[in-house]
Write a protein that holds these residues in place. Structure first.
Motif, PDB file in Angstrom:
ATOM      1  N   UNK A 347      49.144  53.442  45.145  1.00  7.23           N
ATOM      2  CA  UNK A 347      48.255  53.985  46.131  1.00  7.23           C
ATOM      3  C   UNK A 347      48.236  53.163  47.433  1.00  7.23           C
ATOM      4  N   UNK A 348      48.305  51.994  47.525  1.00 10.52           N
ATOM      5  CA  UNK A 348      48.011  51.115  48.747  1.00 10.52           C
ATOM      6  C   UNK A 348      46.684  50.945  49.221  1.00 10.52           C
ATOM      7  N   UNK A 349      45.622  51.067  48.564  1.00 10.22           N
ATOM      8  CA  UNK A 349      44.422  50.891  48.914  1.00 10.22           C
ATOM      9  C   UNK A 349      44.221  49.418  49.119  1.00 10.22           C
ATOM     10  N   UNK A 350      44.637  48.773  48.315  1.00 14.72           N
ATOM     11  CA  UNK A 350      44.286  47.092  48.266  1.00 14.72           C
ATOM     12  C   UNK A 350      45.666  46.658  48.740  1.00 14.72           C
ATOM     13  N   UNK A 351      45.535  45.413  49.626  1.00 16.43           N
ATOM     14  CA  UNK A 351      46.661  44.814  50.161  1.00 16.43           C
ATOM     15  C   UNK A 351      46.991  43.875  49.386  1.00 16.43           C
ATOM     16  N   UNK A 352      47.193  44.327  48.053  1.00 16.95           N
ATOM     17  CA  UNK A 352      47.713  43.157  47.162  1.00 16.95           C
ATOM     18  C   UNK A 352      49.017  43.529  46.320  1.00 16.95           C
ATOM     19  N   UNK A 353      49.707  42.857  45.956  1.00 14.70           N
ATOM     20  CA  UNK A 353      50.945  43.113  45.194  1.00 14.70           C
ATOM     21  C   UNK A 353      50.648  42.522  43.843  1.00 14.70           C
ATOM     22  N   UNK A 354      51.018  43.729  42.850  1.00 15.03           N
ATOM     23  CA  UNK A 354      50.700  43.416  41.291  1.00 15.03           C
ATOM     24  C   UNK A 354      52.156  43.005  40.792  1.00 15.03           C
ATOM     25  N   UNK A 355      52.293  41.958  40.073  1.00 12.28           N
ATOM     26  CA  UNK A 355      53.448  41.867  39.517  1.00 12.28           C
ATOM     27  C   UNK A 355      53.348  41.387  37.912  1.00 12.28           C
ATOM     28  N   UNK A 356      54.566  42.040  37.238  1.00 12.79           N
ATOM     29  CA  UNK A 356      54.599  41.490  35.746  1.00 12.79           C
ATOM     30  C   UNK A 356      55.470  40.295  35.591  1.00 12.79           C
ATOM     31  N   UNK A 357      56.084  39.703  36.701  1.00 10.08           N
ATOM     32  CA  UNK A 357      56.938  38.674  36.580  1.00 10.08           C
ATOM     33  C   UNK A 357      55.971  37.533  36.137  1.00 10.08           C
ATOM     34  N   UNK A 358      56.733  36.528  35.149  1.00 14.07           N
ATOM     35  CA  UNK A 358      55.872  35.411  34.882  1.00 14.07           C
ATOM     36  C   UNK A 358      54.777  35.873  33.935  1.00 14.07           C
ATOM     37  N   UNK A 359      54.798  36.941  33.114  1.00 10.91           N
ATOM     38  CA  UNK A 359      53.697  37.370  32.314  1.00 10.91           C
ATOM     39  C   UNK A 359      53.017  36.339  31.493  1.00 10.91           C
ATOM     40  N   UNK A 360      51.713  36.299  31.808  1.00 15.36           N
ATOM     41  CA  UNK A 360      50.814  35.251  30.984  1.00 15.36           C
ATOM     42  C   UNK A 360      49.709  35.860  30.741  1.00 15.36           C
ATOM     43  N   UNK A 361      49.310  35.764  29.252  1.00 20.29           N
ATOM     44  CA  UNK A 361      47.918  36.596  28.811  1.00 20.29           C
ATOM     45  C   UNK A 361      46.639  35.758  29.499  1.00 20.29           C
ATOM     46  N   UNK A 362      46.018  36.651  30.053  1.00 22.93           N
ATOM     47  CA  UNK A 362      44.555  36.253  30.692  1.00 22.93           C
ATOM     48  C   UNK A 362      43.464  36.987  29.681  1.00 22.93           C
ATOM     49  N   UNK A 363      42.910  36.429  28.946  1.00 18.80           N
ATOM     50  CA  UNK A 363      41.958  36.900  27.831  1.00 18.80           C
ATOM     51  C   UNK A 363      40.724  36.204  27.692  1.00 18.80           C
ATOM     52  N   UNK A 364      39.722  36.958  27.392  1.00 23.48           N
ATOM     53  CA  UNK A 364      38.381  36.405  27.221  1.00 23.48           C
ATOM     54  C   UNK A 364      37.166  37.278  27.733  1.00 23.48           C
ATOM     55  N   UNK A 365      36.032  36.959  27.268  1.00 20.85           N
ATOM     56  CA  UNK A 365      35.017  37.608  27.726  1.00 20.85           C
ATOM     57  C   UNK A 365      34.493  37.038  29.236  1.00 20.85           C
ATOM     58  N   UNK A 366      33.859  37.770  29.967  1.00 23.32           N
ATOM     59  CA  UNK A 366      33.673  37.400  31.410  1.00 23.32           C
ATOM     60  C   UNK A 366      32.212  37.595  31.819  1.00 23.32           C
ATOM     61  N   UNK A 367      31.620  36.757  32.493  1.00 21.61           N
ATOM     62  CA  UNK A 367      30.353  37.080  33.135  1.00 21.61           C
ATOM     63  C   UNK A 367      30.422  37.254  34.771  1.00 21.61           C
ATOM     64  N   UNK A 368      29.958  37.927  35.155  1.00 25.51           N
ATOM     65  CA  UNK A 368      30.607  38.358  36.668  1.00 25.51           C
ATOM     66  C   UNK A 368      29.144  38.448  37.501  1.00 25.51           C
ATOM     67  N   UNK A 369      29.196  37.617  38.555  1.00 26.32           N
ATOM     68  CA  UNK A 369      28.071  37.510  39.353  1.00 26.32           C
ATOM     69  C   UNK A 369      28.409  38.338  40.700  1.00 26.32           C
ATOM     70  N   UNK A 370      27.693  39.198  41.065  1.00 26.26           N
ATOM     71  CA  UNK A 370      28.131  40.448  42.189  1.00 26.26           C
ATOM     72  C   UNK A 370      26.937  40.766  42.798  1.00 26.26           C
ATOM     73  N   UNK A 371      26.551  40.588  44.101  1.00 23.45           N
ATOM     74  CA  UNK A 371      25.378  41.319  44.858  1.00 23.45           C
ATOM     75  C   UNK A 371      24.170  40.965  44.081  1.00 23.45           C
ATOM     76  N   UNK A 372      23.930  39.863  43.525  1.00 20.73           N
ATOM     77  CA  UNK A 372      22.614  39.297  43.127  1.00 20.73           C
ATOM     78  C   UNK A 372      22.482  40.090  41.511  1.00 20.73           C
ATOM     79  N   UNK A 373      23.570  40.479  41.084  1.00 21.75           N
ATOM     80  CA  UNK A 373      23.664  41.025  39.909  1.00 21.75           C
ATOM     81  C   UNK A 373      24.491  40.215  38.907  1.00 21.75           C
ATOM     82  N   UNK A 374      24.032  40.214  37.581  1.00 14.75           N
ATOM     83  CA  UNK A 374      25.181  39.766  36.551  1.00 14.75           C
ATOM     84  C   UNK A 374      25.772  40.681  35.628  1.00 14.75           C
TER      85      UNK A 374
END
Length: 432
Positions: A347-374
Motif C-alpha cells: 500500500x505504501x502508507x508506511x515508508x518501511x520495507x518489510x522483509x522475510x530475509x533472514x527470518x527470525x522468530x520474534x515471540x512473547x507477550x508485550x506491554x506497550x506504553x503509548x500516549x499515556x496508556x498501557x
C-alpha cells in the motif's frame, strides 16, 4: 440446570491437548450437545480448529492480557446456555510466562475449573505414578479430577498406566492408542489457515477413538456443576450506530479475537471485506481494522490488487482511523520482500520495507506504553521492517526489558507487529 465445565491440559507441550480437544468437541457435538470451546492463552490457531470441530467460535482467556474480572465475565458470557464448556490449556499445565502466572493451572484456579490431565505415555509405563502424584499434590486446589493417557501401545500397556494412576490417587478415564495421521501441525511459518481444510476429517477420527477408549460419560459426571441462572448475562445485539467498521478477513488476514470483534460491534456495524479479492474498501468506511495473518503467502495476489491498495492508501491519507496489526501492518509498508527473494509493492502508507530475509522468530507477550496508556498484546512474527520511521510507543517483555518492536503512528493510523487486546478498552480513545 447442570452443565459440565473443565480444562484439558497436559504434563508438557507434546501431550496431545489440541488433538484430544478436537475429538472430544466433535464427539459431544455428534451427541447433540451444545459445546462452547475456550483457549487458554493468546493463540489464534487452536480456536480455528475448535470451530472446525464443533461449529462454535472459540474464546481466548489470557492471564496476561486480561484482568481476572474480565476473564470471569468472558467465561460466564460465552458459556451461558452451553451444555458443556471445554477450555484447552496452553503448554504444560503449570507453564506460565512467570512461573505459574498465565498458565493453565492459574486459569483453572481462578475459574474453579476441574482439570483433565493428558499424559503422553508413548515411552513409559508405571513410572507415570510419581508424575501423577506430583500433579495431584503440588497444588491441591487444581489437582486433576482424572487422567487420560495418550499414545498407548496396547491394552496391556494401559493396565500398567491405570495401576499407576490408581496408586497415585487419580481416576484414570481411559486412553487413546497410537494412531497415524491424527496430529495437528505445530506452530511454524509453514502453517496456513488456508490448508486447514485437509484436517476436516481429523476430529471425527479422534472422536471415534475417544468414544471407544475413554469414559466420556464419567468425565462429564465428574465435571458437572449446577449453573445458577444469571440475570445480567449480556446478549449480542447489533449496534444502532451508522458507523461502518471495515474488517479485513480472508486467507491472508484472519487473526482476530472474538471479544475484540464483539467490542467493535458495540461501536458500529462490522463489514468484512477481502484485500485479496475486493476492489475497494466498504462504502462509507469510518474505521479500518487490518488484523494479522499470513500475507507472506499471498504476496502476488495482494500486490496485483492495485485498486484495493489504492483504496486503503487514499482512506488513510485522508485521515481515516485505522488499526493494523502484524500482517496488516506489513500490508501497509511500501513493499514486502518475500521468501522467494522478490519484492512486491504494497500500500505504501508506511515508508518501511518489510522483509522475510533472514527470518527470525520474534515471540512473547508485550506491554506497550503509548500516549499515556498501557496496552497489552502478543508478538509472533518472522519478518522485520527496514526504515527510519520512529516508534510512537515503547514496548517491554514480561520481565520488564525493553524490546525494539515499533509502534507506528501516521495521521490516524496505528500500526505495529503486536497483536493487541482491547476487550476491556475503548479502542476509539487510542486515536485521540
Amino acid at each position: 440446570m447442570a452443565h459440565s465445565h473443565f480444562l484439558i491440559s497436559a504434563t508438557s507441550s507434546d501431550g496431545g491437548k489440541t488433538t484430544f480437544t478436537l475429538g472430544l468437541l466433535r464427539l459431544l457435538k455428534r451427541r447433540g450437545m451444545r459445546v462452547q470451546p475456550f483457549k487458554c492463552g493468546p493463540d489464534y490457531i487452536d480456536p480455528k480448529y475448535h470451530a472446525l470441530a464443533c461449529g462454535e467460535v472459540s474464546v481466548n482467556l489470557d492471564g496476561y492480557m486480561m484482568s481476572p474480572e474480565h476473564i470471569r465475565d468472558l467465561y460466564e458470557r460465552y458459556s451461558h446456555g452451553a451444555d458443556v464448556s471445554i477450555t484447552e490449556g496452553v503448554m504444560g499445565f503449570f507453564d506460565g510466562y512467570d512461573r505459574m502466572a498465565g498458565s493453565s493451572a492459574a486459569l483453572s484456579e481462578l475459574m474453579g475449573l476441574p482439570v483433565l490431565l493428558l499424559v503422553n505415555a508413548g515411552s513409559t509405563a508405571y513410572s507415570v505414578a510419581p508424575i501423577l502424584y506430583g500433579f495431584k499434590h503440588f497444588r491441591p486446589a487444581v489437582a486433576p479430577v482424572g487422567v487420560v493417557f495418550n499414545r498407548v501401545a496396547s491394552p496391556s500397556h494401559y493396565e500398567y498406566l491405570r495401576a499407576a494412576a490408581e496408586d497415585a490417587g487419580i481416576v484414570s478415564l481411559g486412553y487413546l492408542p497410537k494412531m497415524e495421521n491424527v496430529s495437528v501441525p505445530s506452530r511454524h511459518l509453514g502453517l496456513s489457515t488456508e490448508n486447514m481444510a485437509q484436517y476436516r476429517e481429523l476430529p471425527d477420527r479422534v472422536a471415534d477413538a475417544i468414544e471407544q477408549y475413554v469414559q466420556v460419560d464419567k468425565l462429564l459426571e465428574l465435571t458437572e456443576r449446577v449453573s445458577t441462572p444469571r440475570l445480567n448475562v449480556k446478549t449480542d445485539e447489533p449496534s444502532s450506530s451508522s458507523t461502518i467498521i471495515a474488517v479485513a478477513e480472508d486467507e491472508a488476514f484472519n487473526f482476530t479475537y472474538r471479544e475484540n470483534l464483539r467490542r467493535l460491534s458495540e461501536w458500529g456495524q462490522i463489514v468484512r471485506y477481502s484485500p485479496i479479492r475486493d476492489k475497494h474498501l466498504p462504502e462509507g468506511c469510518d474505521f479500518l481494522y487490518l488484523p494479522g495473518g499470513y500475507p507472506e503467502f499471498f504476496l502476488h495476489e495482494l500486490s496485483a490488487n492495485e485498486s484495493m491498495r489504492r483504496s486503503v492508501r487514499d482512506y488513510i491519507e485522508s485521515g481515516g482511523r485505522t488499526l493494523a496489526e502484524c500482517g496488516g501492518m506489513m500490508y501497509l509498508c511500501s513493499e514486502i520482500n518475500g521468501m522467494d527473494g522478490l519484492s512486491y509493492p504494497m500500500c505504501g502508507v508506511l515508508e518501511e520495507r518489510c522483509t522475510m530475509e533472514g527470518m527470525r522468530l520474534h515471540l512473547g507477550y508485550r506491554r506497550l506504553l503509548y500516549g499515556g496508556r498501557e496496552l497489552r498484546g502478543h508478538e509472533f512474527h518472522y519478518s522485520t521492517t527496514e526504515g527510519t520511521t520512529p516508534s510512537a510507543g515503547e514496548q517491554y517483555d514480561v520481565r520488564g526489558r525493553r524490546v525494539d518492536t515499533p509502534l507506528y503512528r501516521y495521521k490516524n493510523l496505528l500500526a505495529g507487529y503486536t497483536h493487541l487486546y482491547w476487550g476491556e478498552e475503548d479502542l476509539r480513545s487510542w486515536f485521540d
